[in-house]
Enzyme design. Structure first.
Site, PDB file in Angstrom:
ATOM      1  N   ASP A  96       0.210  -3.312   2.483  1.00 27.80           N
ATOM      2  CA  ASP A  96       0.369  -4.734   2.786  1.00 27.80           C
ATOM      3  C   ASP A  96       1.646  -4.906   3.609  1.00 27.80           C
ATOM      4  OD1 ASP A  96      -1.780  -5.023   1.077  1.00 27.80           O
ATOM      5  OD2 ASP A  96      -0.769  -6.381  -0.319  1.00 27.80           O
ATOM      6  N   HIS A 119      -0.964   3.853   1.177  1.00 22.87           N
ATOM      7  CA  HIS A 119      -2.207   4.609   1.176  1.00 22.87           C
ATOM      8  C   HIS A 119      -2.400   5.358   2.493  1.00 22.87           C
ATOM      9  CE1 HIS A 119      -3.963   2.634  -2.541  1.00 22.87           C
ATOM     10  NE2 HIS A 119      -2.858   1.933  -2.318  1.00 22.87           N
ATOM     11  N   SER A 123      11.417  -1.403   1.816  1.00 20.96           N
ATOM     12  CA  SER A 123      10.724  -0.330   2.496  1.00 20.96           C
ATOM     13  C   SER A 123      10.081  -0.741   3.808  1.00 20.96           C
ATOM     14  CB  SER A 123       9.638   0.185   1.569  1.00 20.96           C
ATOM     15  OG  SER A 123       8.902  -0.926   1.062  1.00 20.96           O
TER      16      SER A 123
END
Length: 259
Positions: free
Chosen positions: A87, A143, A227
């Site tokens: 996201d 991911h 991050s």
């Protein structure tokens, strides 16, 4: 506003290293549990997406690295689809120069600095850099954007500038100085560089998948604190969809990978 200021300091771990260390310890301890509900309210987190009820989390950190229900982040199943690894908000730099350089927030970077290898950077001349900015309210597990095989995975960097808007604009090139994990994933004739850039300390990046053979949508790891994710694609490897840039969700189709 005060609440958001406080939580941004916790999860970006800004400021003096000693202060940041205490904030990290606080966020990962049960002492932080009373702050969970205000954190959720401050960022309007949709906890119906999470796999656990709010009461099940024992610390702010646990909420930050929460899992979401698979049906909340469906993985595009079209053949050759290239999906968002996380996201966040996606920014793209196209047509890398002969020295594989690119500019973010007015600061110049090179792929060779980011990867720690001038030789490997050469294959990305004319290619594309995709930068995913994550904020405290985002799902912070990362991911895999495509099927592929891990060729190498290593860490670089020791610095600790925040990777938010201020850090990217005013700190000394945090994308290539901060601690980061660089993973080369190969599918067909092309390789993708999958880079997780941490915010402050070496423990901010956790790899959860040690498999060599990866499938699109597999979890790779997570960020404990602030991050950014950077993907580097060679020229002609990826055709981006026109609507790809901007806010994205993990698993959302971004384009077509040409293997």
């Amino acid at each position: 506003m005060i609440k958001k200021w406080f939580y941004s300091r916790v999860f970006e771990l800004n400021g003096h290293p000693l202060v940041a260390k205490q904030l990290k310890r606080f966020a990962m301890s049960r002492i932080s549990r009373p702050f969970i509900r205000p954190f959720v309210q401050a960022y309007d987190l949709n906890m119906t997406e999470a796999t656990q009820n709010l009461e099940a989390y024992s610390s702010l950190h646990d909420v930050f690295i929460r899992h979401v229900k698979p049906e909340m982040r469906p993985i595009d199943q079209a053949e050759g689809a290239f999906v968002s690894p996380c996201d966040g908000v996606l920014s793209v730099v196209d047509d890398l120069t002969a020295d594989s350089s690119f500019t973010v927030k007015g600061q110049s970077y090179t792929v060779s600095e980011l990867l720690g290898s001038h030789h490997e950077a050469q294959q990305y001349v004319g290619g594309r850099v995709m930068i995913f900015y994550l904020s405290p309210q985002n799902y912070h597990r990362v991911h895999v954007p495509m099927d592929g095989t891990v060729r190498t995975s290593y860490t670089l960097g020791r610095d600790s500038a925040p990777v938010n808007e201020i850090g990217l604009t005013h700190a000394l090139r945090p994308l290539t100085r901060n601690y980061r994990r660089v993973t080369r994933i190969v599918q067909g004739k092309h390789a993708l560089e999958h880079v997780m850039v941490g915010a402050l300390n070496v423990n901010s990046i956790v790899r959860t998948n040690e498999s060599k053979d990866l499938r699109r949508g597999d979890e790779f790891g997570y960020f404990s604190f602030g991050s950014t994710v950077v993907l580097i694609c060679p020229k002609d490897a990826l055709t981006l969809d026109s609507q790809a840039i901007g806010p994205v969700l993990m698993g959302q189709r971004l384009g077509q990978w040409h293997s």
